[in-house]
Structures are given as structure tokens and as C-alpha cells.
Write an enzyme that holds these catalytic residues in place. Structure first.
Site, PDB file in Angstrom:
ATOM      1  N   TYR A  72      11.381 -34.472 -34.860  1.00  0.00           N
ATOM      2  CA  TYR A  72      10.056 -35.099 -34.931  1.00  0.00           C
ATOM      3  C   TYR A  72       9.117 -34.524 -33.874  1.00  0.00           C
ATOM      4  O   TYR A  72       7.995 -34.099 -34.174  1.00  0.00           O
ATOM      5  CB  TYR A  72      10.219 -36.603 -34.750  1.00  0.00           C
ATOM      6  N   LYS A  89       5.627 -32.230 -34.294  1.00  0.00           N
ATOM      7  CA  LYS A  89       4.351 -32.726 -33.782  1.00  0.00           C
ATOM      8  C   LYS A  89       3.756 -31.762 -32.761  1.00  0.00           C
ATOM      9  O   LYS A  89       2.528 -31.572 -32.699  1.00  0.00           O
ATOM     10  CB  LYS A  89       4.548 -34.111 -33.166  1.00  0.00           C
TER      11      LYS A  89
END
Length: 289
Positions: free
Chosen positions: A157, A161
């Protein structure tokens, strides 16, 4: 009031949570909205969001394209329905936590990159010519405050990002020539995905009590407006608080005859956070010019 009349917005992953709130808020300010969410078992929550917008007197159409497999399909819905596209909100995402030691970690990182990063890039690229034609195109990407420090089991994740931050920052410079702004938000809100996260029950309750999705949407609406003056920025948005997520550096130390030993001897200066200064966006831009 900052209205969005005669503007067309595309919101990805807008069937639930933050994306649904963005779509409804943008519609309440006058935008016509393409509400994107994939179908599962022949149904999509995008239809419910469109119905809610219509019931409130707004304009919206559902789209079921996958941001990875068919980014052009999202843009085609906007053009076929409304004949223009002014705003892209890249919100679609997935959630799965996994240790990097797990055999499936590499495949999960690729999946996160596909959805969170390449999905964002693909939809933005498909929309680009129309954002140029708009004369005041607006792109709002989604990043995360957790990328500042990272955390256990979410390397996939955080990596995706961080890539999106770089994409936002760099594309914003090129975008200026076309009157387009490209920014990112790092929202902290109570959503279906946050409930699935490995957070404490106390933290989840705090999110539910203090961080509704409705306190993120106004920032998205500002960034989507033609009068928005921000570009290349990453904003943390949480419980009504809006903060700039910055890049910076400290004073460090200088040694023209640098050696491993001098690095070791000066670690205190290298790691001294009391001398941190923000790197201004304008200076970064000027260095590129």
C-alpha cells in the site's frame, strides 16, 4: 459559494465510502458526475449513488469500467453522456495486508501498483486531452499520510501511494502549461476499508466518531474548482483539519573528503530533525525550468 456548474467530474471507486461522498458533494455543487465502480455479481453500488444524486436534483451517470483494464471506458462515458470532462478524482483502491515475508508479497505489491498507481496514471492519461480542452482541468489523486512513516504489513500500500506522490508532483509541472492542476489528498476517514484494517478497536471508534467522509469532500471540491490555486501539493485531510504534507531536508554535514568513518562520526548531524526545512514547491519548479 464555489459552484461547479457546467463542469463534468469523474470519480473512480465512487460506489461507497469516500468516493461516494465525493461524487455526491460535487453534484451538490452543480457538477455532472460520472460515478465509477465495478460490478460484482451483475450489480454495482454506483447505481445507488447515481439514484441518490438524481433524487437530490443532481446529474450523474454510472460507469462500471475497471480502472486497470479499461481506463478509456471511464472517459468515454463522460464524453458520450456530457460531451466534456473537467475533473478527474482518482479514488479507486483495494485493501489487503500482508507481511513482506509472505510468499505472495511480491504479487500483492504488483496488484497494488496496478490499482492504486497504474490505475491513477491510466485514467489520467485517458482523460488528458479532454482536461487540456477544458482549459482548467483538475486532477485529484489519492495518497496516504502513512507513507511518511510506513507500517507493518502494508508495504504494498505504502509503495503504491509513494509512487502516486511522485506522479502528482512531476505531472503538475507539465500540467501548468495547459491550465491544469494536479494535486493529491491523503484522507483519514472512517470507511468500509478502514474497518477491515488491523487497527485497534479504539482507533476505529475514533475514526467513526470524529472522521466522517463528509469532512474530506470539501477539500476535493476546492481542488476541483477553476479558482483553485494549488498545484503539485499533497494535503492531509482529517476530521476537519487540512495540512500540507511536505518534502524537506536538514542541515546535515559537509565533508569534501567524505569517508565511511566521517559518515559514522556525524550521524547526529545527519539525523538532526531540529534543522529540518521544507523544500518549497516553487524552488523545485524553478530548478526544472
Amino acid at each position: 459559494m464555489l459552484r461547479l456548474d457546467n463542469r463534468v467530474a469523474l470519480v473512480t471507486g465512487a460506489g461507497r465510502g469516500l468516493g461516494a461522498d465525493y461524487a455526491k458533494f460535487l453534484a451538490s455543487r452543480g457538477a455532472a458526475v460520472v460515478v465509477n465502480n465495478r460490478r460484482r455479481n451483475g450489480e454495482s453500488p454506483a447505481d445507488d449513488v447515481v439514484a441518490e444524486i438524481a433524487a437530490a436534483g443532481g446529474k450523474a451517470v454510472a460507469n462500471y469500467s475497471d480502472v486497470v483494464e479499461d481506463p478509456q471506458g471511464l472517459v468515454d462515458t463522460a464524453m458520450d453522456t456530457y460531451g466534456r470532462l473537467d475533473i478527474v478524482v482518482n479514488n479507486a483502491g483495494i485493501h489487503q495486508e500482508m507481511s513482506f515475508s509472505d510468499p505472495g508479497a511480491f504479487d500483492l505489491i504488483k496488484r497494488y501498483m496496478d490499482v492504486h498507481f497504474y490505475g491513477t496514471v491510466g485514467v489520467t492519461k485517458a482523460a488528458w486531452e479532454h482536461l487540456i480542452a477544458s482549459g482548467s482541468g483538475r486532477v485529484i489523486n489519492t495518497v496516504s499520510p502513512v507513507m511518511i512513516n510506513g507500517s507493518v504489513d502494508i508495504t504494498a500500500y505504502v509503495s503504491a501511494k509513494a509512487a502516486t506522490v511522485g506522479f502528482t508532483r512531476s505531472l503538475s509541472i507539465e500540467a501548468e502549461d495547459f491550465g491544469i492542476t494536479v494535486n493529491a489528498i491523503a484522507p483519514i476517514a472512517a470507511t468500509r476499508l478502514s474497518e477491515k484494517g488491523k487497527f485497534t478497536d479504539e482507533f476505529k471508534k475514533q475514526l467513526r466518531d470524529n472522521n466522517p467522509t463528509s469532512l474530506v469532500s470539501p477539500v476535493v471540491a476546492y481542488l476541483a474548482h477553476p479558482e483553485n490555486t494549488l498545484n503539485g501539493r499533497n494535503l492531509i485531510v482529517a476530521a476537519g483539519e487540512v495540512q500540507l504534507m511536505t518534502f524537506g531536508k536538514n542541515d546535515g554535514f559537509l565533508d569534501r573528503e567524505l569517508t565511511p568513518e566521517s559518515v559514522q562520526a556525524n550521524l547526529d548531524s545527519i539525523l538532526d530533525e531540529t534543522t529540518n526545512t521544507v523544500l518549497p514547491y516553487e524552488r523545485f519548479h524553478a530548478s526544472i525550468d
